[in-house]
Design a protein around this motif. Structure first.
Motif, PDB file in Angstrom:
ATOM      1  N   TYR A 290      87.324  66.099 -20.090  1.00 23.32           N
ATOM      2  CA  TYR A 290      88.515  65.717 -19.407  1.00 23.32           C
ATOM      3  C   TYR A 290      88.971  66.344 -18.286  1.00 23.32           C
ATOM      4  O   TYR A 290      89.893  66.054 -17.552  1.00 23.32           O
ATOM      5  N   SER A 291      87.954  67.403 -17.859  1.00 16.37           N
ATOM      6  CA  SER A 291      88.335  67.833 -16.454  1.00 16.37           C
ATOM      7  C   SER A 291      87.654  67.078 -15.287  1.00 16.37           C
ATOM      8  O   SER A 291      86.515  66.538 -15.756  1.00 16.37           O
ATOM      9  N   ILE A 292      87.907  67.356 -14.190  1.00 10.93           N
ATOM     10  CA  ILE A 292      87.210  66.498 -12.942  1.00 10.93           C
ATOM     11  C   ILE A 292      85.988  67.182 -12.538  1.00 10.93           C
ATOM     12  O   ILE A 292      85.866  68.541 -12.676  1.00 10.93           O
ATOM     13  N   LYS A 293      84.810  66.524 -12.702  1.00 11.24           N
ATOM     14  CA  LYS A 293      83.401  67.047 -12.517  1.00 11.24           C
ATOM     15  C   LYS A 293      83.389  67.100 -10.900  1.00 11.24           C
ATOM     16  O   LYS A 293      82.612  66.219 -10.203  1.00 11.24           O
ATOM     17  N   THR A 294      83.672  68.170 -10.403  1.00 14.36           N
ATOM     18  CA  THR A 294      83.747  68.561  -9.096  1.00 14.36           C
ATOM     19  C   THR A 294      82.136  68.683  -8.473  1.00 14.36           C
ATOM     20  O   THR A 294      81.944  68.676  -7.109  1.00 14.36           O
ATOM     21  N   SER A 295      81.190  68.789  -9.464  1.00 10.38           N
ATOM     22  CA  SER A 295      79.890  69.061  -8.984  1.00 10.38           C
ATOM     23  C   SER A 295      79.096  67.854  -8.967  1.00 10.38           C
ATOM     24  O   SER A 295      77.907  67.721  -8.316  1.00 10.38           O
ATOM     25  N   HIS A 296      79.797  66.600  -9.268  1.00 14.03           N
ATOM     26  CA  HIS A 296      79.321  65.404  -9.432  1.00 14.03           C
ATOM     27  C   HIS A 296      78.873  64.954  -7.777  1.00 14.03           C
ATOM     28  O   HIS A 296      79.517  65.147  -7.044  1.00 14.03           O
ATOM     29  N   PRO A 297      77.778  64.203  -7.644  1.00 19.64           N
ATOM     30  CA  PRO A 297      77.329  63.647  -6.391  1.00 19.64           C
ATOM     31  C   PRO A 297      78.303  62.649  -5.790  1.00 19.64           C
ATOM     32  O   PRO A 297      78.228  62.454  -4.270  1.00 19.64           O
TER      33      PRO A 297
END
Length: 506
Positions: free
Chosen positions: A93-100
């Motif tokens: 449920y955390s934001i995936k800041t490494s996501h493209p």
């Protein structure tokens, strides 16, 4: 599981962390928990969290999320399996800041060498204030700071890693004040006249916070005019410094920006340096966002004149993806100003009769006592790919922005507010129902609502994240930040398709 990790700069395929099955440690219950938790982190954050087929976020409202996470802390502990589910829920449920497709902030992506440094520094759990407790990292920080200063253009100088660019900017203000009025350290604000700080309206808000925190006062920030690109006009700076002097105040510091937060503007440093030298005013460059262009032969011209500054703030955790937090304050000073300004000479830490060179006890250069090791992740990443590899990252990001802008200009409904100077692409999306109706009385109000609605939809669906904001007389517009090495041209095209899909019915 397929390898989610990109090729290294030499084309070799790194170890596939996603296939870790063997326990790393096999001892106590806590260590077994760590083994399993680490597997979850690898799977949920670093594999799924960088996969374009997965969501950027699994959105929940605050009430639902608090209930799902069961945040209450109780007298009794929980069993390991339930705790592992907690770890999985936190990751999910955390934001995936490494996501493209995370374009929301001035940080994004992941560098796996830097991440290894982050894991290592957390495991070592040391404090970077004395050589005796952090010998490796005192020497490492010294070398990393030297290398960063070299890119600025200084063969000598000083510096310190700070907890973020805002703190670096505040340190610069404090040092500028101490240089003019060293008695302020002992006598306080009674010892100084009215001081003024000069910056543009588009500079980072930490300039205002720093003035308030240091007792200089936000009313004593003098806002300098900017040109059509958001860059400080040196002639106006000169006039405002003259006016301040005529009013009996003392000009303290000019805070320039290399890469403003919203539009990514670079102030003309050489011409500002002429003004600062003329009036003997400390020149600080907030290059928290844009400093990494100094690696690139193709783009370092944006910071021409930076070597004439007194201080530079630079956040490798932004464009270089060193990981939060990694922020350096660099100084041209060779008089030990950092230590003179900030030292308290605590005898339980900084004894002068130690068996090694006490100048290696760097902790008194900062207002902090406890200080995390922020140099290791940058050092390990730099060691892995070299200056050439870091330059390639910078150049790739600029190339992606060029592609995005070219594609945007081919599509009806996308309106660039200005040609990007850096990696900030600022634009409106005009839904079909509003096209050709710019003269309507309610047009601006309707336009202001478009970005927030599309942003809400994309977050709730989890497809991507892009920021928005107003600026001056410009109503809400998208600000898309492109920097991650995991991003492709396909991701650029997807972002435009997705904004159209989510906003065409408005």
């Amino acid at each position: 599981m397929a390898n989610m990790f990109p090729l290294s700069s030499d084309g070799q395929d790194p170890a596939n962390l996603c296939d870790i099955n063997e326990p790393l440690i096999d001892h106590s219950e806590g260590q077994l928990f760590l083994n399993e938790a680490f597997k979850i982190i690898i799977e949920e954050v670093l594999c799924k969290g960088t996969d374009v087929k997965q969501k950027v976020c699994e959105w929940k409202g605050p009430e639902d999320l608090a209930l799902l996470l069961d945040l209450e802390l109780r007298a009794e502990g929980e069993p390991q399996q339930r705790l592992l589910q907690r770890v999985k829920d936190v990751a999910k449920y955390s934001i995936k800041t490494s996501h493209p497709r995370f374009f929301n902030q001035l940080f994004a992506g992941v560098d796996y060498h830097a991440l290894a440094g982050r894991f290592l520094s957390e495991a070592l759990n040391t404090n970077l204030f004395t050589y005796e407790v952090a010998p490796v990292f005192v020497l490492m920080e010294t070398e990393v700071l030297r290398s960063l200063r070299q890119l600025v253009g200084w063969t000598e100088g000083d510096g310190i890693f700070c907890p973020g660019g805002s703190t670096s900017n505040m340190f610069a203000m404090n040092l500028a004040r101490y240089r003019l009025f060293p008695e302020v350290k002992s006598q306080g604000l009674w010892a100084v006249p009215r001081l003024t700080i000069f910056t543009s309206a588009e500079s980072h808000y930490s300039v205002k916070k720093g003035a308030a925190f240091l007792g200089i006062g936000t009313d004593n920030i003098i806002v300098v005019k900017v040109d059509e690109g958001g860059r400080i006009i040196p002639e106006d700076l000169d006039e405002k410094i003259k006016l301040t002097k005529s009013q009996g105040a003392v000009p303290l510091l000019v805070s320039c920006t290399s890469g403003t937060t919203v539009r990514g503007a670079f102030d003309p440093l050489d011409r500002i340096a002429d003004v600062c030298e003329k009036h003997n005013v400390w020149m600080h460059v907030d290059a928290a966002w844009g400093g990494s262009v100094l690696f690139s032969e193709q783009h370092r011209h944006l910071m021409k004149g930076v070597a004439r500054a007194n201080s530079v703030a630079w956040n490798p955790h932004k464009m270089l993806m060193a990981g939060l937090q990694c922020s350096a304050l660099l100084l041209q000073d060779t008089t030990n100003l950092l230590k003179k300004c900030h030292s308290a000479n605590a005898t339980y830490l900084f004894q002068q009769d130690k068996f090694y060179d006490v100048n290696l006890d760097v902790g008194d250069k900062t207002v902090q006592c406890s200080r995390k090791v922020d140099c290791l992740k940058l050092w390990l990443m730099w060691k892995a790919v070299g200056s050439i590899g870091l330059a390639e990252r910078v150049d790739k990001a600029f190339n992606l922005v060029r592609h995005l802008v070219e594609q945007m200009k081919k599509r009806e409904g996308f309106h660039l507010l200005w040609e990007p100077e850096f990696l900030n692409v600022c634009f409106w999306f005009i839904p079909p129902s509003m096209r050709g109706k710019e003269g309507n009385a309610d047009y601006q109000d309707r336009l202001a609502n478009v970005a927030p609605v599309i942003k809400e939809r994309m977050i709730k669906q989890g497809t991507m994240m892009v920021g928005y904001q107003p600026l001056g007389d410009k109503v809400n517009f998208f600000r898309m930040i492109v920097l991650s090495t995991l991003v492709s041209k396909e991701d650029m095209d997807f972002s435009l398709d997705e904004i159209e899909r989510l906003g065409n019915d408005l």
